[in-house]
Design an enzyme around this catalytic site. Structure first.
Site, PDB file in Angstrom:
ATOM      1  N   SER A 173       0.796  -1.231   0.000  1.00 63.43           N
ATOM      2  CA  SER A 173       0.000   0.000   0.000  1.00 63.43           C
ATOM      3  C   SER A 173       0.826   1.276   0.000  1.00 63.43           C
ATOM      4  CB  SER A 173      -0.961   0.013   1.197  1.00 63.43           C
ATOM      5  OG  SER A 173      -2.063  -0.815   0.939  1.00 63.43           O
ATOM      6  N   LYS A 192      -0.162   3.651  -2.666  1.00 64.64           N
ATOM      7  CA  LYS A 192      -1.183   4.701  -2.556  1.00 64.64           C
ATOM      8  C   LYS A 192      -0.572   6.087  -2.382  1.00 64.64           C
ATOM      9  CE  LYS A 192      -4.866   1.767  -0.714  1.00 64.64           C
ATOM     10  NZ  LYS A 192      -4.167   0.518  -0.348  1.00 64.64           N
ATOM     11  N   SER A 226      -6.302   3.121   4.346  1.00 65.18           N
ATOM     12  CA  SER A 226      -5.609   2.500   3.206  1.00 65.18           C
ATOM     13  C   SER A 226      -6.621   1.732   2.366  1.00 65.18           C
ATOM     14  CB  SER A 226      -4.486   1.574   3.675  1.00 65.18           C
ATOM     15  OG  SER A 226      -3.618   1.249   2.616  1.00 65.18           O
ATOM     16  N   LYS A 250       3.258   6.737   5.176  1.00 65.43           N
ATOM     17  CA  LYS A 250       2.291   5.666   4.994  1.00 65.43           C
ATOM     18  C   LYS A 250       2.891   4.303   5.258  1.00 65.43           C
ATOM     19  CE  LYS A 250      -1.607   4.194   2.360  1.00 65.43           C
ATOM     20  NZ  LYS A 250      -1.620   3.099   3.319  1.00 65.43           N
TER      21      LYS A 250
END
EC number: 3.4.16.4
Length: 415
Positions: free
Chosen positions: A64, A67, A124, A228
């Protein structure tokens, strides 16, 4: 000697880490590991100087962390006037069918750009990432191609994106070095939006979601403010963390392949603490510039650094029509309440009520309540908007249902 090269690209600065291949007895630079492998890199975000590294060129799935690039593409589109925070985007069957983590979006519904951004940062949410990808590029694969081209513009040589969410896909790879580059670009050239990565909590559709990066964001001695986390089985637990050290320097720390989220976050802190005592390595610049221009990516260009930030609670000053306008709700009052669900904390109930009040366009003067009640042997807090007329609750329910927010109506006894 190895080098870090800083060059100008179009109207922005693109920093490219140009290190040689690290010697690794198990994995080579272009060989994808069959199981998670630990990799880490710490770098000065301003100068590009590498302060610590281990297996920095080893390729691995980004999970992720993908993202982050998805969100930078969203910010690009906002800067170009293609979308606004208040725009409502359609939810396709493909987006709704994404595996967790997800918001649970329903096909045929709509979600705002603002909620997509916050859902990607905190929850997420894979379904939210696919919604914006399909809207901007027509399909998720096409958007992933644009992401890869954008990555090349940033100098990320070992990264290929196949999805907008980071879900497992053949050929989707990156490295700690490339993720550090992504962190540098986000920190330097998207300052207007960077504070969004430190969002602690996001409430949507009667549920509140804590930022997966909460351990680093809660650090007292190291003031982390992004960026993140990510996880798939093949990558292990990944994170890009950013903070300002005692000297005022912005530091980007990447850790990939952690066995658990807690271990990964502890390792980031250990590296940050170690940087206080070790002497950074020195590299001499190499000239690796190229005149080759990549194919335009959504009319992409490196966004110049900005000094002001975006407040997601403010309506953009733009008189162009949004994708879908929702008529204002009547301002009269009455004896009806709009119930918005039950929550474990009063703060969450209050946050949900305030968000619904804004989204339903009832007006901030309408009272909200967070009544404490006992349900099934435990106490919960009921969120509601009160003193509404029958017309208001009907209109507000329609608006909230359109935004995938469930509600119910209760008529209160007259005083």
């Amino acid at each position: 000697m190895q080098r870090i090269h800083t060059q100008m690209f179009r109207i922005g600065i693109i920093i490219s880490l140009s290190l040689g291949i690290l010697t690794n007895p198990t994995y080579s630079k272009n060989q994808k590991p069959s199981k998670p492998v630990y990799a880490a890199l710490a770098v000065d975000a301003e100068t590009g100087q590498i302060l610590y590294q281990q297996n920095a060129d080893t390729v691995t799935p980004p999970a992720s962390l993908t993202k982050i690039m998805t969100l930078l593409m969203v910010f690009d589109a906002m800067e170009q006037g293609k979308i606004r925070l208040t725009d409502m985007l359609p939810i396709s069957r493909h987006a709704a069918a994404q595996l967790p983590c997800k918001l649970g979006l329903r096909a045929g519904g709509y979600i705002s750009v603002k909620d997509i951004i916050l859902a990607c940062v905190t929850k997420s949410a894979n379904d939210a990432a696919v919604v914006i990808a399909e809207f901007l590029a027509g399909s998720e694969p096409a958007f992933a191609d644009y992401m890869t081209q954008r990555a090349r513009q940033f100098g990320m040589k070992n990264t290929t994106f196949k999805t907008a969410s980071g879900m497992p896909a053949a050929g989707q790879i990156t490295s700690a070095k490339d993720m550090a580059l992504l962190g540098i670009v986000a920190n330097k050239h998207y300052k207007k939006y960077f504070h969004l990565f430190s969002t602690r909590e996001f409430c949507y559709n009667n549920a509140c979601h804590i930022n997966h990066n909460y351990r680093l964001l809660a650090q007292k001695h190291l003031k982390f403010d992004g960026i993140k986390t990510g996880f798939v089985n093949a990558s292990g637990f990944n994170v890009i963390g950013t903070y300002t050290n005692e000297s005022g320097k912005r530091i980007v720390v990447v850790v990939m392949g952690g066995p658990t989220p807690a271990w990964r976050d502890k390792r980031v802190v250990e590296i940050a603490q170690r940087l206080k005592t070790i002497r950074p390595q020195t590299y001499v610049a190499q000239n690796t510039s190229s005149n080759a221009q990549p194919k335009p990516v959504l009319a992409a260009q490196t966004v110049p650094a900005t000094t002001h930030s975006v407040n997601l609670d403010q309506t953009p000053e733009d008189d162009s029509a949004p994708i879908q306008e929702i008529a204002p709700v009547s301002t009269e009052s009455g004896n009806y309440s709009l119930l918005l669900g039950y929550y474990g904390s009063q703060l969450r109930a209050e946050t949900v009520a305030k968000q619904a009040l804004i989204q339903s366009k009832l007006g901030v003067e309408k009272p909200i309540s967070t009544k404490r009640i006992r349900i099934g042997g435990r106490y919960l807090f009921q969120a509601s908007i009160d003193k509404l007329s029958k017309k208001q609750v009907d209109q507000a329910s329609t608006v909230l249902r359109h935004l995938n927010i469930d509600s119910s109506t209760v008529e209160q006894p007259s005083e």
